[in-house]
Design a protein around this motif. Structure first.
Motif, PDB file in Angstrom:
ATOM      1  N   CYS A 107       0.805  -1.224   0.000  1.00 37.23           N
ATOM      2  CA  CYS A 107       0.000   0.000   0.000  1.00 37.23           C
ATOM      3  C   CYS A 107       0.835   1.270   0.000  1.00 37.23           C
ATOM      4  N   VAL A 108       2.153   1.176  -0.236  1.00 31.66           N
ATOM      5  CA  VAL A 108       3.017   2.344  -0.250  1.00 31.66           C
ATOM      6  C   VAL A 108       3.382   2.669  -1.697  1.00 31.66           C
ATOM      7  N   SER A 109       3.220   3.919  -2.089  1.00 29.36           N
ATOM      8  CA  SER A 109       3.612   4.335  -3.440  1.00 29.36           C
ATOM      9  C   SER A 109       5.090   4.694  -3.456  1.00 29.36           C
ATOM     10  N   MET A 110       5.667   4.734  -4.647  1.00 34.55           N
ATOM     11  CA  MET A 110       7.061   5.122  -4.765  1.00 34.55           C
ATOM     12  C   MET A 110       7.272   6.541  -4.267  1.00 34.55           C
ATOM     13  N   GLU A 111       6.296   7.403  -4.501  1.00 30.80           N
ATOM     14  CA  GLU A 111       6.404   8.787  -4.042  1.00 30.80           C
ATOM     15  C   GLU A 111       6.427   8.862  -2.512  1.00 30.80           C
ATOM     16  N   GLU A 112       5.605   8.062  -1.843  1.00 33.48           N
ATOM     17  CA  GLU A 112       5.604   8.026  -0.383  1.00 33.48           C
ATOM     18  C   GLU A 112       6.941   7.507   0.153  1.00 33.48           C
ATOM     19  N   PHE A 113       7.474   6.526  -0.517  1.00 32.09           N
ATOM     20  CA  PHE A 113       8.765   5.971  -0.116  1.00 32.09           C
ATOM     21  C   PHE A 113       9.859   7.040  -0.197  1.00 32.09           C
ATOM     22  N   LEU A 114       9.900   7.769  -1.310  1.00 32.53           N
ATOM     23  CA  LEU A 114      10.923   8.792  -1.491  1.00 32.53           C
ATOM     24  C   LEU A 114      10.729   9.961  -0.524  1.00 32.53           C
ATOM     25  N   LEU A 159      15.319  15.079  -6.603  1.00 33.58           N
ATOM     26  CA  LEU A 159      16.103  16.313  -6.654  1.00 33.58           C
ATOM     27  C   LEU A 159      16.170  17.015  -5.307  1.00 33.58           C
ATOM     28  N   LYS A 160      15.280  16.664  -4.391  1.00 35.08           N
ATOM     29  CA  LYS A 160      15.306  17.257  -3.060  1.00 35.08           C
ATOM     30  C   LYS A 160      16.326  16.577  -2.148  1.00 35.08           C
ATOM     31  N   MET A 161      16.861  15.458  -2.575  1.00 38.71           N
ATOM     32  CA  MET A 161      17.880  14.753  -1.794  1.00 38.71           C
ATOM     33  C   MET A 161      19.251  15.324  -2.178  1.00 38.71           C
ATOM     34  N   LYS A 162      19.633  16.396  -1.530  1.00 42.53           N
ATOM     35  CA  LYS A 162      20.775  17.203  -1.938  1.00 42.53           C
ATOM     36  C   LYS A 162      22.110  16.487  -1.793  1.00 42.53           C
ATOM     37  N   ASN A 163      22.185  15.472  -0.943  1.00 41.23           N
ATOM     38  CA  ASN A 163      23.465  14.803  -0.690  1.00 41.23           C
ATOM     39  C   ASN A 163      23.697  13.578  -1.557  1.00 41.23           C
ATOM     40  N   LEU A 164      22.762  13.243  -2.428  1.00 34.57           N
ATOM     41  CA  LEU A 164      22.899  12.032  -3.244  1.00 34.57           C
ATOM     42  C   LEU A 164      24.144  12.099  -4.125  1.00 34.57           C
ATOM     43  N   ARG A 184      21.072  16.804 -14.622  1.00 33.35           N
ATOM     44  CA  ARG A 184      21.451  18.210 -14.701  1.00 33.35           C
ATOM     45  C   ARG A 184      21.415  18.911 -13.352  1.00 33.35           C
ATOM     46  N   GLU A 185      20.421  18.578 -12.529  1.00 32.05           N
ATOM     47  CA  GLU A 185      20.148  19.375 -11.333  1.00 32.05           C
ATOM     48  C   GLU A 185      20.688  18.769 -10.040  1.00 32.05           C
ATOM     49  N   SER A 186      21.146  17.525 -10.081  1.00 33.48           N
ATOM     50  CA  SER A 186      21.733  16.915  -8.880  1.00 33.48           C
ATOM     51  C   SER A 186      23.205  17.296  -8.815  1.00 33.48           C
ATOM     52  N   GLN A 187      23.531  18.265  -7.985  1.00 33.50           N
ATOM     53  CA  GLN A 187      24.858  18.871  -7.995  1.00 33.50           C
ATOM     54  C   GLN A 187      25.960  17.935  -7.524  1.00 33.50           C
TER      55      GLN A 187
END
Length: 401
Positions: A107-114, A159-164, A184-187
């Motif tokens: 019952c967990v979506s990928m979006e909820e997991f992230l 993209l919100k996971m800045k340390n990846l 492009r956006e994952s620094q």
């Protein structure tokens, strides 16, 4: 009571105390999903660490979902740097391939997991997103369910996971346009790889995008075996001065000019015998690829190139002047004429050809090769240092030896 008697009494009672603690841990772990806030309110951090380790060890027994809902309160992931969906594959909601009502028990979506990772794993460096359709004791066979696809919201969360620094996406679809955004956006990204990029942009745009990333990722691998529906890409930062851009392509479709200038190339024809009328088109496709890509190649591998395709060694040397590594796998190339140029070739491998060639083109000047031949048609192989020939077949011309 003497002091010794008191000490002995403590020793005798210790196993009982330990058993009581074990019993409490066992009770909590078996129902850990129901405790939630009580974990942080009633249980000390050292004990929460014990509960976390025990719950993860018994995850399959008590149910992955129970552990999943308790994780935010166990707070062990505050310092976690690596996370994979494979540890919780059974929690994901899946849609059926056949019948609108067929859904998984997850019952967990990928979006909820992230979103959980964003909220509770702030130091995450390495993330693996793998196909959750793994068979288990309660999940219907994976092929009854559709493959998961990362929606735009999912890539926005990435993209919100800045340390990846490392991202691996295995057998989970992602559109190429969304893949572009992540790259492009994952620094801090040092490596990203996925084998299931859905092609939703034009071939020229794919090449243009990958070309712009050459300065950021010195190592690039492309897999176009399933093109035009999907491709695989690996991008990796390296310390090497020389870039590495390698691709695996097939002759089964009209391959476009997809990739930047390649340094390594693996071309597959097809395992089955060529059908009548197919030989000419595949030969032309192969020669077109060599004509387009051969000028920058350092390494080339050919698989399932049949004799009917009438490809010669000179076709290779003509288009691939800087080749240093050349491998044939279950392939047969003609060598009727003297081979004109392979001056930079250092390694040559020929494995498991269908019908063994006449090997009289091998030149006796090459050391470390236990073949004595008189023909000197390979006099241009001046840089050759390694040869590996494994011919598991019948010989056409034993006199060649």
């Amino acid at each position: 009571m003497s002091r010794n008697d008191s000490d002995n009494d403590v020793v005798r009672r210790s196993p009982s105390l330990l058993s009581l603690q074990d019993s409490a841990i066992n009770t909590i772990v078996k129902n850990i999903g129901g405790y939630r806030e009580l974990i942080t309110k009633k249980i000390s951090p050292p004990m929460r660490k014990i509960l976390f380790d025990e719950a993860m060890r018994r995850k399959e027994e008590i149910g992955a979902y129970q552990v999943w809902v308790a994780l935010p309160y166990l707070d062990q992931h505050r310092t976690t740097e690596r996370f994979t969906t494979e540890d919780f594959s059974t929690i994901f909601h899946l849609k059926g391939k056949r019948g609108k009502n067929m859904i998984s028990e997850g019952c967990v979506s990928m979006e909820e997991f992230l979103q959980y990772l964003i909220d509770f794993v702030p130091n995450l460096r390495q993330l693996i997103i793998a196909d959750p359709r793994t068979p288990s004791t309660w999940l219907v066979h994976r092929f009854n369910f559709k493959k998961v696809q990362l929606a735009p919201l999912a890539t926005d969360l990435l993209l919100k996971m800045k340390n990846l620094t490392h991202v691996t996406i295995t057998d989970v679809y992602i559109q190429f346009s969304r893949f572009v955004s992540v790259c492009r956006e994952s620094q801090n990204l040092q490596l990203i790889k996925t084998n299931t990029i859905l092609v939703d942009i034009e071939p020229n745009s794919i090449k243009q995008f990958l070309t712009t990333l050459e300065s950021k990722f010195g190592h690039q691998e492309y897999d176009a075996v399933k093109y035009p529906r999907r491709i695989g890409v690996i991008l990796k930062k390296t310390d090497f001065d020389e870039p590495c851009r390698q691709a695996k392509v097939t002759l089964l479709n009209n391959l476009h000019d997809l990739f930047p200038s390649l340094t390594k190339l693996h071309i597959l024809a097809q395992k089955e015998l060529l059908v009548v009328g197919d030989t000419h088109s595949k030969r032309n496709r192969l020669l077109n690829i060599l004509r387009r890509e051969g000028g920058t190649l350092k390494a080339l591998c050919l698989t399932y190139i049949w004799p009917e395709m009438n490809i010669t060694f000179n076709h290779i040397s003509e288009h691939c002047n800087d080749l240093e590594f050349f491998e044939l796998i279950k392939s047969s190339l003609r060598h009727d004429d003297p081979i004109t140029y392979f001056g930079k070739l250092k390694t040559f491998k020929w494995n498991e050809t269908d019908v063994c060639p006449n090997l009289q083109f091998l030149d006796s000047h090459m050391t470390d090769i236990d073949l004595t031949v008189s023909d000197s048609s390979m006099a241009s192989f001046t840089s050759l240092r390694e040869m590996d020939i494994r011919l598991l077949c019948r010989f056409q011309d034993m006199a060649a030896f």
